[in-house]
Design an enzyme around this catalytic site. Structure first.
Site, PDB file in Angstrom:
ATOM      1  N   ARG A 114      59.410  11.961 -13.809  1.00  0.00           N
ATOM      2  CA  ARG A 114      60.573  12.215 -12.950  1.00  0.00           C
ATOM      3  C   ARG A 114      61.420  13.382 -13.469  1.00  0.00           C
ATOM      4  O   ARG A 114      62.464  13.690 -12.914  1.00  0.00           O
ATOM      5  CB  ARG A 114      61.422  10.942 -12.858  1.00  0.00           C
ATOM      6  N   HIS A 127      62.984   4.238 -31.147  1.00  0.00           N
ATOM      7  CA  HIS A 127      62.982   2.809 -30.827  1.00  0.00           C
ATOM      8  C   HIS A 127      61.627   2.374 -30.267  1.00  0.00           C
ATOM      9  O   HIS A 127      61.050   1.376 -30.708  1.00  0.00           O
ATOM     10  CB  HIS A 127      64.103   2.523 -29.824  1.00  0.00           C
ATOM     11  N   LYS A 180      75.830  -2.394 -15.648  1.00  0.00           N
ATOM     12  CA  LYS A 180      75.266  -1.243 -16.370  1.00  0.00           C
ATOM     13  C   LYS A 180      76.053  -0.927 -17.644  1.00  0.00           C
ATOM     14  O   LYS A 180      75.477  -0.725 -18.719  1.00  0.00           O
ATOM     15  CB  LYS A 180      75.244  -0.009 -15.462  1.00  0.00           C
TER      16      LYS A 180
END
Length: 233
Positions: A114, A127, A180
């Site tokens: 994207r 991570h 969020k």
């Protein structure tokens, strides 16, 4: 640990290592490949992918909580062999947790497709690349007992995170996704709680290997530093 002998991907470290190297190669080469190409929407598959991970995370959270309760796990320190059948339940769920870290490589690949390269941060790559490898070793040496806590919290956080990502791929849903701003806060709280619970095993030791506890504390500190930097920015 003989209880995981012959389990998928656990018999040998090589596949996990190869997957990790391929992941890093794609992180490096993917944006270069996409540089002069139009970004892909991926909306439909993102909804399916993220909601699938939401359900998997919910399953893992539920199974870990019930397994811990069934085994009468000690919050302060729990060894890897005194929980009876509950230990095997925890081990089975934690295998899925380990495997989910491989699935989650797709997070990065979707960013690349994207062209959301700004989201491929040092924190993100660190991570993702480390968790799969760490959990291979966890599954082979300490696949239950005190290892459960961080995975349980992380599964809960991932329910919030992947449900948000999945629903946010549907524009009409975005105004309703109020949680969020709490996701990163939740992740930081998760790391602090994991350090506290891990430290309990150091202060009040049991038969759980101390080296793993120290490693987990230092790893959590590294994540706190990186996540705090991300949160401030």
């Amino acid at each position: 640990d003989p209880r995981v002998k012959g389990w998928l991907l656990l018999e040998n470290y090589t596949p996990t290592f190869i997957f990790s190297v391929l992941y890093l190669l794609i992180v490096w080469l993917g944006p270069k490949y996409m540089r002069n190409k139009q970004p892909f929407s991926c909306r439909g598959i993102l909804v399916i992918y993220n909601l699938g991970l939401t359900l998997l995370s919910l399953y893992m959270f539920y199974e870990l909580v019930t397994g811990v309760l069934e085994g009468g796990y000690n919050f302060f320190c729990q060894d890897t062999h005194s929980g009876g059948e509950a230990d095997m339940k925890i081990i089975r769920v934690l295998w899925w947790y380990y495997f989910s870290k491989l699935i989650e490589f797709m997070d990065t690949f979707f960013f690349i497709l994207r062209k959301n390269n700004h989201q491929i941060t040092v924190l993100h790559v660190y991570h993702h690349a480390t968790m799969l490898n760490i959990w291979w070793f966890v599954m082979n040496w300490v696949p239950c007992g005190h290892s459960y806590f961080g995975a349980t919290l992380n599964s809960f956080i991932h329910v919030l995170m992947y449900s948000y990502y999945g629903l946010s791929a549907v524009p009409a849903m975005r105004p309703y996704l109020w949680w969020k701003k709490y996701i990163t806060q939740g992740q930081l709280i998760q790391f602090v709680l994991t350090i506290f619970q891990t430290s309990c095993g150091v202060v009040w030791p049991c038969a759980f290997p101390q080296g793993w506890l120290y490693f987990q504390i230092f790893y959590m500190i590294s994540l706190i530093i990186l996540f705090t930097n991300f949160y401030i920015q």
